[in-house]
Write a protein that holds these residues in place. Sequence first.
Motif, mmCIF file in Angstrom:
data_model
loop_
_atom_site.group_PDB
_atom_site.id
_atom_site.type_symbol
_atom_site.label_atom_id
_atom_site.label_comp_id
_atom_site.label_asym_id
_atom_site.label_seq_id
_atom_site.Cartn_x
_atom_site.Cartn_y
_atom_site.Cartn_z
ATOM 1 N N ILE A 50 1.077 -0.587 13.351
ATOM 2 C CA ILE A 50 1.125 -0.576 11.894
ATOM 3 C C ILE A 50 -0.254 -0.215 11.348
ATOM 4 N N THR A 51 -0.290 0.540 10.271
ATOM 5 C CA THR A 51 -1.566 0.910 9.656
ATOM 6 C C THR A 51 -2.061 -0.240 8.775
ATOM 7 N N THR A 52 -3.358 -0.260 8.524
ATOM 8 C CA THR A 52 -3.945 -1.373 7.776
ATOM 9 C C THR A 52 -3.408 -1.458 6.350
ATOM 10 N N ASN A 53 -3.209 -0.326 5.698
ATOM 11 C CA ASN A 53 -2.722 -0.376 4.311
ATOM 12 C C ASN A 53 -1.281 -0.889 4.249
ATOM 13 N N ILE A 54 -0.452 -0.503 5.192
ATOM 14 C CA ILE A 54 0.927 -0.992 5.224
ATOM 15 C C ILE A 54 0.946 -2.476 5.567
ATOM 16 N N ALA A 56 -1.381 -4.749 4.997
ATOM 17 C CA ALA A 56 -1.836 -5.515 3.829
ATOM 18 C C ALA A 56 -0.732 -5.609 2.781
ATOM 19 N N ASP A 57 -0.042 -4.501 2.553
ATOM 20 C CA ASP A 57 1.040 -4.487 1.569
ATOM 21 C C ASP A 57 2.180 -5.406 1.995
ATOM 22 N N ARG A 58 2.600 -5.345 3.245
ATOM 23 C CA ARG A 58 3.722 -6.167 3.707
ATOM 24 C C ARG A 58 3.366 -7.648 3.707
ATOM 25 N N LEU A 59 2.146 -7.988 4.094
ATOM 26 C CA LEU A 59 1.744 -9.394 4.043
ATOM 27 C C LEU A 59 1.772 -9.912 2.607
ATOM 28 N N ALA A 60 1.314 -9.111 1.665
ATOM 29 C CA ALA A 60 1.350 -9.516 0.256
ATOM 30 C C ALA A 60 2.787 -9.684 -0.227
ATOM 31 N N ARG A 61 3.658 -8.763 0.155
ATOM 32 C CA ARG A 61 5.072 -8.862 -0.235
ATOM 33 C C ARG A 61 5.735 -10.081 0.390
#
Length: 119
Positions: A50-54, A56-61
Amino acid sequence: MGNKQDQTRSGCPIACSLDIFGDRWTLVILRDLLTGKSRYSEFLESPERITTNILADRLARMEEAQLITREPYQARPPRYAYRLTERGRDLHPLLREMSRWANRHYPETWIPPDWFMEE
């Protein structure tokens, strides 16, 4: 961001579930949490890459959907450990059944450890 529960497409339980964890990555992160990973760097080490931006987004969601909580473990720079909530842990049977289905129909997939597959 609003409450994820207020952003579902319909009252259909399947559609509602997919709105929360029906993307390519959320269940993989849940798997990692169930198997003991808790830190950002540990999630990045998973074979799915997984890429870092994805990530970070999924953890926030996931935090917004109350599947996980985050707890600081370092102040400078700030770093967090992620933990499943009861709502997140309640997805374990779903992941177990998905694993059984994949093992049955795609025999080349790896067999999860016994403790993961126990009811």
